[in-house]
Write an enzyme that holds these catalytic residues in place. Structure first.
Site, short mmCIF file in Angstrom:
data_model
loop_
_atom_site.label_atom_id
_atom_site.label_comp_id
_atom_site.label_asym_id
_atom_site.label_seq_id
_atom_site.Cartn_x
_atom_site.Cartn_y
_atom_site.Cartn_z
CD GLN A 96 -63.97 -55.37 -86.38
OE1 GLN A 96 -65.04 -55.96 -86.71
NE2 GLN A 96 -63.18 -55.15 -87.45
CG HIS A 98 -69.55 -55.67 -83.54
ND1 HIS A 98 -69.01 -54.98 -84.68
CD2 HIS A 98 -68.55 -56.79 -83.09
CE1 HIS A 98 -68.15 -56.15 -85.43
NE2 HIS A 98 -67.74 -56.93 -84.44
CD GLU A 133 -67.34 -60.32 -84.46
OE1 GLU A 133 -68.21 -60.09 -85.15
OE2 GLU A 133 -65.92 -60.34 -84.32
CG HIS A 262 -63.47 -57.66 -81.25
ND1 HIS A 262 -64.42 -56.95 -81.19
CD2 HIS A 262 -63.30 -58.11 -82.42
CE1 HIS A 262 -65.15 -56.97 -82.18
NE2 HIS A 262 -64.62 -57.49 -83.20
NE ARG A 281 -63.85 -50.91 -90.72
CZ ARG A 281 -64.89 -50.91 -91.16
NH1 ARG A 281 -65.65 -49.86 -91.03
NH2 ARG A 281 -65.48 -52.11 -91.82
#
Length: 401
Positions: A96, A98, A133, A262, A281
């Protein structure tokens, strides 16, 4: 200070034992993938301030400045801007990426204008926020992160000696880096299903053989072979071969910014992220893959995984430094029978998680709250708290403002 009652998320990829072992509870036999600590509306922690348990987000809404601090409210609004988790992966998560904040806002607005329901399987943007994240390992933790240099990946693929991979090898050698990575990823994800499934099968068998031999990519080949056992025939297995394999040791962390592809493969750690559900994804999933939007978001550049180690300050706080504003992760490690407390900075909201030993929080009125392994607490921005521990490790999640 509030002891938190948290929700476990039972995603299929989760470990059946890691979270129960930390919490000191009996395994249920079902996967326990994540434990959420914070005020995310999907599964907010609960607090009890004398009138019964209620969601932390409701307590924050009553007096945001006292709970979060004026600076955090000005910057992020009247809500906790991060989500803190335990993450226990027994099998790979989806490959995936972001979006950055600008693309998240634009993509969300576009889907809102088209009237795409928020729960529609083809919906890409669930909200208008980005999702940086940070994953910090509690055990050895395997993952994939960022594109490997094209020439190195060409060598890795060539060693598999699979005829249908040779066009990708040629592209990786012949084209400029960004173009090569974009064209190969596009070709893999757009390939005819039967053909790519046969390529995955052949590449998996070769990766399994090479994983048993000495070589610079031995661990990576083993990871790719494992992926294919979980996702047979999935084009994401070939896409994963474009990425760096990384293994974190306990205490090491990995920061993932916008546009970096990642996947988490196996291990147990703590994770902190900006409050968002925006995930595009690339494979290793039965869920919707929006290839055109994915190609807009991915950063097609090679990057070595930046493994972070904490840096201690004069007060004993060990900080994992990242560029994210929504969160800041640190930890305190106390020797057995330590009598030297740490004074926690105030002015921002804090979630504290004890992962080893026993920790004691004491506020300005002398009230104490004991945290044992797996227990967590929320500290309001207007509280001044001291932290002591007996062989304790305590992670501190807060806002970087």
């Amino acid at each position: 200070m509030d002891r938190l009652a948290n929700t476990v998320r039972p995603y299929a990829w989760g470990s059946t034992t890691a979270i129960p072992e930390l919490l000191g509870t009996a395994p249920t036999g079902e996967p326990q993938a994540e434990l959420w600590m914070g005020a995310h509306p999907g599964a907010p922690s609960r607090v009890d301030r004398g009138d019964g348990p209620r969601p932390l987000c409701d307590a924050i809404a009553e007096d945001p400045e006292a709970e979060l601090g004026a600076a955090a409210v000005r910057r992020f609004g009247p809500r906790l801007p991060f989500l803190f988790k335990l993450l226990a992966a027994a099998s790979p998560l989806s490959l995936q990426v972001h979006p950055d904040l600008e693309r998240a806002r634009a993509g969300f607005a576009e889907e809102e204008a088209r009237g795409v329901p928020h729960d529609a399987p083809e919906r890409t943007y669930k909200d208008a926020n980005h999702k940086p994240e940070l994953l910090c390992a509690l055990t050895a933790f395997d993952g994939l992160c960022g594109f490997r240099a094209p020439d190195e990946t060409a060598g890795l693929l060539a060693a598999l000696d699979v005829d249908s991979l040779k066009p990708y090898v040629d592209l990786l050698h012949a084209r400029p880096e960004s173009d090569a990575l974009r064209e190969v990823l596009t070709a893999v994800l757009s390939a005819e299903h039967t053909a790519i499934a046969e390529t995955v099968e052949a590449a998996t068998a070769a990766a399994g053989r090479l994983a048993a031999e000495e070589g610079p990519h031995r661990a990576a080949y083993a990871a790719y072979a494992s992926l294919a056992r979980h996702y047979p025939g999935d084009p994401g297995v070939i896409a994963a071969m474009l990425l760096n394999h990384v293994r974190l040791h306990p205490g090491e962390a990995l920061y993932l910014g916008a546009g970096v592809p990642h996947a988490y493969l196996d291990g147990f750690g703590v994770e902190i992220m900006a409050n968002s559900d925006n995930v595009l994804r690339c494979g290793l999933t039965p869920k919707h893959i929006d290839i055109p939007e994915l190609l807009r978001v991915v950063r097609f550049e090679s990057t070595a995984p930046a493994v972070l180690r904490p840096e201690a300050d004069a007060g004993g706080e060990e900080v994992y430094t990242t560029p994210a504003d929504e969160f800041r992760l640190s930890r305190y490690v106390f020797a057995p029978a330590s009598e030297t407390p740490a004074t926690l900075p105030e002015g921002t909201p804090q979630v504290l998680l004890c992962t080893a030993g026993t920790a004691v929080l004491r506020d300005g009125d002398g009230t104490e709250l004991t945290l044992r392994r797996g227990e967590s607490a929320f500290v309001r921005a207007d509280e001044r708290v001291r932290l002591a521990g007996d062989g304790a490790t305590v992670f501190r999640a807060t806002v970087a403002v």
